[in-house]
Design a protein around this motif. Sequence first.
Motif, PDB file in Angstrom:
ATOM      1  N   UNK A   1       8.641 -14.699  -3.740  1.00 41.41           N
ATOM      2  CA  UNK A   1       7.466 -14.209  -3.037  1.00 41.41           C
ATOM      3  C   UNK A   1       7.641 -14.139  -1.527  1.00 41.41           C
TER       4      UNK A   1
ATOM      5  N   UNK B   1       3.712  -2.600   6.045  1.00 38.95           N
ATOM      6  CA  UNK B   1       2.799  -2.737   4.904  1.00 38.95           C
ATOM      7  C   UNK B   1       1.351  -2.771   5.373  1.00 38.95           C
ATOM      8  N   UNK B   2       1.107  -3.436   6.495  1.00 38.78           N
ATOM      9  CA  UNK B   2      -0.265  -3.526   6.986  1.00 38.78           C
ATOM     10  C   UNK B   2      -0.778  -2.155   7.423  1.00 38.78           C
TER      11      UNK B   2
ATOM     12  N   UNK C   1      -1.662  -0.271   4.379  1.00 37.19           N
ATOM     13  CA  UNK C   1      -2.921  -0.797   3.860  1.00 37.19           C
ATOM     14  C   UNK C   1      -4.103  -0.303   4.689  1.00 37.19           C
TER      15      UNK C   1
ATOM     16  N   UNK D   1     -13.364 -10.666   7.810  1.00 34.39           N
ATOM     17  CA  UNK D   1     -11.975 -10.481   7.393  1.00 34.39           C
ATOM     18  C   UNK D   1     -11.008 -10.636   8.554  1.00 34.39           C
TER      19      UNK D   1
ATOM     20  N   UNK E   1      -7.137 -11.897   8.315  1.00 30.01           N
ATOM     21  CA  UNK E   1      -5.990 -11.081   8.708  1.00 30.01           C
ATOM     22  C   UNK E   1      -5.131 -11.844   9.711  1.00 30.01           C
TER      23      UNK E   1
ATOM     24  N   UNK F   1      -3.131 -14.610   8.165  1.00 35.78           N
ATOM     25  CA  UNK F   1      -2.246 -14.182   7.053  1.00 35.78           C
ATOM     26  C   UNK F   1      -0.750 -14.425   7.306  1.00 35.78           C
ATOM     27  N   UNK F   2      -0.193 -14.230   8.502  1.00 37.77           N
ATOM     28  CA  UNK F   2      -0.814 -13.832   9.756  1.00 37.77           C
ATOM     29  C   UNK F   2      -0.402 -12.421  10.176  1.00 37.77           C
TER      30      UNK F   2
ATOM     31  N   UNK G   1       0.041  -6.667  16.706  1.00 37.48           N
ATOM     32  CA  UNK G   1       0.314  -5.793  15.554  1.00 37.48           C
ATOM     33  C   UNK G   1      -0.987  -5.266  14.968  1.00 37.48           C
TER      34      UNK G   1
ATOM     35  N   UNK H   1     -14.583 -10.869   2.987  1.00 39.71           N
ATOM     36  CA  UNK H   1     -13.879  -9.813   2.250  1.00 39.71           C
ATOM     37  C   UNK H   1     -14.502  -8.447   2.504  1.00 39.71           C
TER      38      UNK H   1
ATOM     39  N   UNK I   1      -4.672  -6.270   0.427  1.00 41.11           N
ATOM     40  CA  UNK I   1      -4.857  -5.999   1.850  1.00 41.11           C
ATOM     41  C   UNK I   1      -4.409  -7.191   2.700  1.00 41.11           C
ATOM     42  N   UNK I   2      -4.876  -8.389   2.344  1.00 40.22           N
ATOM     43  CA  UNK I   2      -4.558  -9.554   3.170  1.00 40.22           C
ATOM     44  C   UNK I   2      -3.089  -9.943   3.024  1.00 40.22           C
TER      45      UNK I   2
ATOM     46  N   UNK J   1      -0.655  -7.923   2.586  1.00 33.26           N
ATOM     47  CA  UNK J   1       0.180  -6.957   3.305  1.00 33.26           C
ATOM     48  C   UNK J   1       0.239  -7.286   4.794  1.00 33.26           C
ATOM     49  N   UNK J   2      -0.673  -8.147   5.270  1.00 34.45           N
ATOM     50  CA  UNK J   2      -0.637  -8.527   6.686  1.00 34.45           C
ATOM     51  C   UNK J   2       0.433  -9.578   6.952  1.00 34.45           C
ATOM     52  N   UNK J   3       0.931 -10.225   5.904  1.00 31.83           N
ATOM     53  CA  UNK J   3       1.945 -11.277   6.051  1.00 31.83           C
ATOM     54  C   UNK J   3       3.331 -10.646   5.999  1.00 31.83           C
TER      55      UNK J   3
ATOM     56  N   UNK K   1       5.733 -11.961   3.263  1.00 29.83           N
ATOM     57  CA  UNK K   1       5.453 -11.757   1.843  1.00 29.83           C
ATOM     58  C   UNK K   1       6.201 -10.522   1.346  1.00 29.83           C
TER      59      UNK K   1
END
Lengths: 300, 326
Positions: free
Chosen positions: A22, A32-33, A36, A125, A129, A132-133, A138, B95, B107-108, B110-112, B115
């Motif tokens: 993972x 990715x962000x 998204x 949220x 975010x 997450x971080x 960014x 959320x 969504x969350x 993808x911010x890491x 991951x």
Amino acid sequence: MTSDTETAHASTVDSSTTVLASVRARPAVGWALLGSEISVLFRRKRTWAMLLALAAVPILIALAVRLTESNPTSPGRGPAFLSQITNNGLFVAATGLVVCVPLFLPLTVGVVAGDTIAGEASAGTLRYLLIAPASRLRLLAVKYIGAAAFSLAATLVVAISGTLIGIALFPIGPVTLLSGDTIGVGESFVRSLLVAAFITVSLLGLSAIGLFFSTLTDVPVGAMAATIVLAVVSQVLDNLPQLVWLQPYLFSHYWLSFADLLRQPIAWDSFGANAILQGAYLLIFAALAYGRFSSKDILS
Amino acid sequence: MTEAAAWSGLAIETRGLTKRFGRQAAVKDVDLEVPRGAVFGFLGPNGSGKTTTIRMLLGLAAPTSGEARVLGHEMPREGGRVLPRVGALVEGPGFYPYLSGTGNLHRLDSADRYAIGRTRGARVEHALDRVGLGSAATKKVKAYSLGMKQRLGIANALLTPRELLVLDEPTNGLDPQGTREVRSLIRSLAAEGTTVFVSSHLLAEIEQICTHAAIMSAGSLVAQGTLDELREVGRPRVRLLTPDVALAAPVLRTFGMAVESHDSAPEASADGREIIAILGDDSIEPDAVVAALVAAKVRVRGFAVERTSLEDRFVALTGEGFNVDQ
């Protein structure tokens, strides 16, 4: 999920997450962000509602012109090129864009740009975010690119919807440019796209202003309203003869200056001047937004 | 690195952590020490500065003064390196109501940047299953109940294996069954070696699962340690019910006991008043005390020796009642 089954479950999850790998050793670039952000933005009903409303503008114009066409005794009060539409449907796109630039496009862009940070804060949220971080820099970059993507989509929607309805309701043919030259139908599509690109660039400064306002508050409506009001004020100031010295620095100064793109050969001067002006606004307001956001306590 | 060496290998450590909003200090001079592998209860009434402390630990707010280290790294400066190893639920779930549970976690996650995107779908599914939301995964979050949102918030904290979990009021809005589930989830995570830092204003909820606890009151840390250490701070007490308060107090004092509250004893009943006295040291025999009281013609209608529960300690340290501090 009793205690016993939970323990059993936990061990299976543990082993499978190990297999799933993972976590990576080095951080990815973070695209990715952005993916998204774009996907969430364009899956939102509000975004679709705004794009549909924008698409309706050229359609309404074309319908209105088509329905009054048979009644030449009432010339109407619209801009001069409205009457051109009846001769050539390809003018509908340009007309739609001219009508949308002063208010409808800044309105929708203001909603998206003003929502960027404040909307996340009000939904709760933003903190998730950030832990997450997503780094603050960014997140700002991703949010800005999202707003810019919306500006492009909004402009294209008006251009495409105008072109399609024009083709559907009016005869089409070679277009006479402002310089008097005539270009073919294919070339006229290219010019329409150029105009759309010009308007998208025009909205980049406003998007940066909206992003900055959005870092100042946790109430998205406030940031949206401030952005939209500023767009209107800027256009009003641009029309006051007493402020001629100021006008070249207003971000809305070149909003309707895409006529140069409708000449043969194309004069790129106003495109360049507009790009430089918008770039300056982008730099200044992105810096302000980062200055504010990087040190802000997230208490939402 | 010499500075880093001075810090021990604690999961969370703060020194003089202070946060002011204007002139009011929300958190004052807090020195937290959370050992690795602990289930650490962070207790305090509403408004005592728990969430503000957590925001500083997670880099959401910058301390006015003092320092915070999480997993050995300074916050908020090194948050980018630490936070991927930390899962957190802060001040309730947050959320996108127009996305599904799965969509929100995608969504969350993808911010890491650490991951792995390829396994995202499977990891999201596991996390949802783990909190019992598997069947509601595709529902829009606006159709979720508060308890379901709370579970989704916990699922978000479990998207990747974490070294530290920070759970701010994780049982808020959950029914008793959900509360039990969260407790067993915390237990199983701790059994895997995760350090869990869990805040609550309801002591009973976490007393059963914690190994350590700290108590906040009005922005200050008033006690911390292992649960046993915290309990021992309160020495055994004698509770005596008698109508002869004036006679009893001197007798108790001859045993070296400090008599509390015999003037203000509120529950004056037909049986008399209640006297509470601290039993000075464990060598005093309760039997001898009763014998001496009876010999002094004190009518003893009730006598008990009790050890303070953490709850008593909590109330003693933070004050009773519903008043929000400050």
